[in-house]
Enzyme design. Structure first.
Site, PDB file in Angstrom:
ATOM      1  N   CYS A  38       7.188  -5.737  -4.867  1.00 58.83           N
ATOM      2  CA  CYS A  38       6.281  -4.587  -4.857  1.00 58.83           C
ATOM      3  C   CYS A  38       6.989  -3.288  -4.471  1.00 58.83           C
ATOM      4  CB  CYS A  38       5.086  -4.858  -3.947  1.00 58.83           C
ATOM      5  SG  CYS A  38       5.463  -4.972  -2.181  1.00 58.83           S
ATOM      6  N   HIS A  71       1.545  -2.257 -10.140  1.00 62.02           N
ATOM      7  CA  HIS A  71       2.274  -2.904  -9.041  1.00 62.02           C
ATOM      8  C   HIS A  71       2.855  -4.224  -9.501  1.00 62.02           C
ATOM      9  CE1 HIS A  71      -1.007  -5.911  -7.645  1.00 62.02           C
ATOM     10  NE2 HIS A  71      -1.351  -5.457  -8.819  1.00 62.02           N
ATOM     11  N   HIS A  84       2.143  -4.646   1.272  1.00 59.72           N
ATOM     12  CA  HIS A  84       2.123  -4.558  -0.193  1.00 59.72           C
ATOM     13  C   HIS A  84       1.928  -3.098  -0.571  1.00 59.72           C
ATOM     14  CE1 HIS A  84       1.782  -6.164  -4.260  1.00 59.72           C
ATOM     15  NE2 HIS A  84       0.824  -5.264  -4.472  1.00 59.72           N
TER      16      HIS A  84
END
Length: 344
Positions: A260, A320, A308
């Site tokens: 990520c 993402h 994240h």
């Protein structure tokens, strides 16, 4: 070597022993069948919903460990560069000291040659007293220079000793950081392997349901972006969009695969902007704004620990790198609890 087999008890024949052993085996099997699940953990919980929740938990823990790995790996790279620079500096310092020692040796030899005979006798024997006096003046200057060179040499030696000690400490830190990286790597790989086995235990229908659930979230409630998007944000967003479909690879920051924070770092690098490696550091890499002010190119961090991160693309969506097995993709901005929005 003596046998460790226990002798049969008197009066017990073979058929009796077989009967007893068979009964014991049957009893043990019945006990195992009746044992609670906690006594022998099963790979997959009984309900698909529980399995999906366990997979989510493992992915979340693996992502936290991945960001910890990225942080330790980045620190290792910095320390490795410091060790390299320190070694080069020590080598240059040693070369300088060797040169200073050579100069001092030459000066000492000159002093010995000029001062090996009593100066008065040299004056009496000299056919050129004025020339002798000139040489004596030079000798005095050589002696003074030698003293200065010796002082410089001592300072250089002390400095080199400090550099070597600092290089040794940095090298020790590097070894510790490498151990931390290896530990986090093992943690990530273990959790991802467990999650993969659980995911593979789902039926096709259950896996499709899991994928739909993982892409759920609220994409409504966000106003139209207000204000112009900066050129660097636009360039970073274009780079992130170009990565859609590429695989999630933990610990990777492109261009063939991403985790990520690796995706957001790589995307902004294409715009000429250097971001830190971890999602936790990236959330502080710019100015934080509220979710209601989010614009395309802003970084959206998730969970309380910012483990994240994605990039807002507009229309209530982010791009993402979700988790292993799921490529870079678009998902609703509300797929997880948002902890911060950062404008670079």
């Amino acid at each position: 070597m003596g046998s460790h087999r226990r002798p049969a008890r008197p009066g017990t024949d073979r058929s009796t022993r077989v009967t007893v052993l068979s009964a014991a085996a049957a009893t043990a099997a019945a006990a195992l069948a009746a044992a609670p699940a906690g006594a022998a953990p099963q790979l997959r919980p009984e309900r698909p919903a529980d399995t999906r929740a366990e997979i989510d938990r493992l992915y979340e823990e693996a992502e936290r460990a991945t960001e910890a790995y990225n942080d330790a790996d980045e620190r290792t790279d910095r320390l490795r560069a410091q060790v390299k620079r320190a070694k080069e500096s020590v080598a240059r310092g040693q070369e300088r000291i060797n040169g200073m020692r050579g100069e001092l040796g030459a000066l000492a030899q000159a002093q010995y040659r000029e001062g090996g005979i009593d100066p008065a006798l040299l004056l009496m024997l000299s056919s050129d007293p004025d020339g002798y006096l000139d040489r004596a003046a030079v000798l005095d200057r050589v002696t003074f220079r030698q003293a200065g060179e010796l002082t410089d040499l001592q300072k250089a030696q002390r400095g080199l000793a400090r550099e070597r000690a600092e290089a040794g400490r940095t090298l020790a830190e590097l070894e510790k950081s490498r151990a931390v990286v290896a530990r986090h790597k093992r943690t990530v790989e273990h959790k991802l392997a467990t999650a993969r086995r659980l995911l593979n235990s789902l039926t096709g229908k259950e896996r499709r349901a899991y994928d739909r659930a993982s892409r759920g979230g609220d994409r409504a409630g966000l106003p139209a972006p207000a204000g112009a998007v900066s050129s660097r944000a636009a360039a970073a967003l274009a780079a992130a969009r170009s990565a859609v479909g590429r695989p999630y690879v933990w610990g990777a920051n492109g261009p063939s695969g991403f985790d990520c924070s690796g995706l957001t770092q790589w995307s902004y690098a294409q715009a000429g902007v250097g971001l830190p490696r971890t999602s936790q550091a990236q959330r502080h890499a710019g100015r934080q704004v509220s979710l209601s002010e989010v614009r395309p190119g802003d970084l959206v961090a998730y969970r309380d620990d910012a483990s994240h991160i994605g990039m807002y693309v507009g229309d209530g969506q982010v791009v993402h790198a979700p988790y292993p097995g799921a490529p870079v993709r678009y998902d609703p901005v509300g797929m997880m609890p948002v902890s911060s929005v950062t404008r670079i």
